[in-house]
Design a protein around this motif. Structure first.
Motif, mmCIF file in Angstrom:
data_model
loop_
_atom_site.group_PDB
_atom_site.id
_atom_site.type_symbol
_atom_site.label_atom_id
_atom_site.label_comp_id
_atom_site.label_asym_id
_atom_site.label_seq_id
_atom_site.Cartn_x
_atom_site.Cartn_y
_atom_site.Cartn_z
ATOM 1 N N ALA A 415 0.821 -1.210 0.000
ATOM 2 C CA ALA A 415 0.000 0.000 0.000
ATOM 3 C C ALA A 415 0.855 1.260 0.000
ATOM 4 C CB ALA A 415 -0.935 -0.002 1.210
ATOM 5 N N ILE A 416 2.009 1.168 0.636
ATOM 6 C CA ILE A 416 2.930 2.318 0.686
ATOM 7 C C ILE A 416 3.614 2.514 -0.660
ATOM 8 C CG2 ILE A 416 4.974 3.276 1.816
ATOM 9 C CD1 ILE A 416 2.414 3.110 3.526
ATOM 10 N N ILE A 417 4.049 1.423 -1.254
ATOM 11 C CA ILE A 417 4.733 1.492 -2.546
ATOM 12 C C ILE A 417 3.808 2.059 -3.618
ATOM 13 C CG2 ILE A 417 5.791 0.099 -4.382
ATOM 14 C CD1 ILE A 417 6.761 -1.783 -2.132
ATOM 15 N N ALA A 418 2.521 1.788 -3.488
ATOM 16 C CA ALA A 418 1.555 2.255 -4.485
ATOM 17 C C ALA A 418 1.498 3.774 -4.581
ATOM 18 C CB ALA A 418 0.163 1.697 -4.166
ATOM 19 N N ILE A 419 1.764 4.460 -3.480
ATOM 20 C CA ILE A 419 1.710 5.932 -3.515
ATOM 21 C C ILE A 419 3.118 6.523 -3.319
ATOM 22 C CG2 ILE A 419 -0.697 6.176 -2.841
ATOM 23 C CD1 ILE A 419 1.809 6.650 -0.144
#
Length: 457
Positions: A415-419
């Motif tokens: 989820a962090i890598i996505a943004i």
């Protein structure tokens, strides 16, 4: 309107695509008009808000989709916006290597040998010290926010743990075994090392063969003037690049994706803000007014924030330090060049610390005093050799969590890598600010030592 010519070549299969490009061109005309009324710094700030508004407008037209990357016309708009935004960054990167190479040669050939050793030691000490401080701040903030304990869900991701390079191999990779290759790769530390050898050789040979090498020394001085002039010309295009860079980041990532990990975003930007204040304290102790610094540094910080590239921002950083802050050009070139590949307070300090604590909470890993001490040590050592381009923070995280024995939990950070681009903006700005702070401190220290030596002499 859906054939190969439109979809793969022209990249315009929808009226929305055409409309958003027309809007961008119209905004360029407005910025051109404003450039005659506003100073450069104010124009840059205005450009950020224009880009932000344009990105939100694109999201509004698309009805705030959950996955903007699946909407064809948004991808097309991002591609066209990338022509202007990323194209500008390509122009900046074009001059990075020649600027670093000729700047270092120029200063080394006129510098005392003991000064070079002091310059290297002071620069590396500043980068390692500030990275450690950044990591400590991030750990404290992560604990306060209790990252990973409840709000962030484990999701699947296509990201995989990056291949880890050992410390000896990392250090060896910084050596310029092939000068042409390291220049092509943008390895500025290796370029600095190569340029240092050339500069030392020129100074040594000038004692006996000055007549022979004088033409080359004149060439270095002339080329330095030329490349600086080219840099100034490119830098004038910055306001036009900031708008599409900002708009594309917001449009392609989406507002909804930010809400899912809002606590991590807040933790990162609070950590960045605290470390920014620490930089200002360090700068103040070196004798510079912090308000004056912020005013003078804004050009480089704004570009770093929107472009997400420490290396690409390097020409602007050098201009700000030498023209606005009276930092010696040689010191500025040397320190910021090192700072483009090591000691990044944002990408190699704050970010891996936050992610590590988050993953430890999500996986139920015990975090005691030994864990935190080990984490700070691993982060500080691994900050050596992190390239200053978008995306390398993920590599830094890979190194750190592997060093902490948590490599298996990397997929939980999906989820962090996505943004990541949203996070990378603040990280990169702090990277550049850290490099400028280090340059000011080192320059002040070197000047004080030189004054003492002259008094003794």
């Amino acid at each position: 309107m859906n054939n190969t010519f439109l979809s793969q070549f022209l990249m315009m299969t929808n009226l929305y695509s055409v409309g958003m490009v027309i809007i961008l061109v119209g905004l360029f005309f407005i910025i051109n008009k404003m450039s005659k009324k506003f100073k450069f710094t104010k124009l840059m700030i205005i450009s950020i808000f224009i880009g932000l508004a344009l990105g939100v407008f694109i999201q509004l037209v698309a009805k705030f989709p959950d996955n903007p990357g699946e909407i064809t016309w948004i991808n097309e708009v991002s591609t066209w916006y990338g022509l202007f935004g990323n194209g500008f960054m390509d122009l900046l990167k074009m001059i990075v290597v020649p600027l670093v190479l000729v700047s270092i040669i120029r200063v080394i050939m006129n510098m005392k040998e003991d000064n070079l050793g002091k310059l290297t030691f002071k620069s590396m000490f500043m980068f390692f010290a500030t990275t450690a401080m950044a990591a400590i701040i991030a750990v404290i903030v992560a604990k306060i926010f209790n990252l990973g304990s409840s709000s962030i869900q484990a999701v699947s991701t296509s990201e995989e743990l990056r291949e880890i390079t050992s410390l000896p191999d990392t250090i060896r990779g910084l050596l310029p075994s092939n000068p042409v290759k390291v220049m092509a790769d943008g390895n500025t530390v290796a370029v600095v090392i190569f340029a240092s050898f050339l500069g030392l050789a020129i100074r040594r040979l000038s004692k006996k063969y000055l007549d022979i090498i004088k033409p080359f020394m004149d060439f270095v001085e002339a080329f330095y003037k030329i490349i600086v002039s080219v840099a100034i010309t490119v830098i004038k295009l910055m306001p036009y690049a900031v708008v599409p860079l900002m708009a594309s980041t917001i449009a392609s990532r989406g507002v909804k994706s930010l809400l899912d990990v809002v606590d991590f975003i807040l933790a990162l930007y609070i950590s960045v803000a605290i470390m920014f204040v620490v930089h200002l304290v360090i700068i103040t102790l070196s004798g510079m007014n912090p308000l004056t610094y912020i005013k003078n540094a804004s050009k480089a910080l704004i570009l770093a924030f929107t472009s997400r590239s420490s290396l690409g921002t390097l020409p602007v950083t050098l201009e700000v330090l030498t023209e606005n802050m009276d930092v010696d050009s040689g010191t500025a070139s040397f320190v910021t060049s090192l700072g483009s590949n090591m000691g990044m307070n944002g990408c190699a300090g704050i970010y891996p610390a936050l992610v590590s604590v988050m993953l430890a909470n999500m996986a139920g890993v015990e975090m005691n005093f030994t864990f935190y001490v080990m984490l700070i040590i691993v982060i500080t050592i691994s900050s050596l050799g992190i390239a200053g381009i978008p995306g390398t923070a993920t590599m830094s995280v890979s190194v750190v969590i592997s060093g902490m024995g948590m490599g298996a939990y990397f997929p939980l950070a999906g989820a962090i890598i996505a943004i990541d681009p949203i996070l990378d903006m603040g990280r990169t700005m702090l990277n550049v600010n850290g490099a400028m702070a280090a340059s000011i401190v080192v320059d002040s220290s070197m000047k004080k030592e030189n004054k003492k030596e002259r008094k003794i002499a």
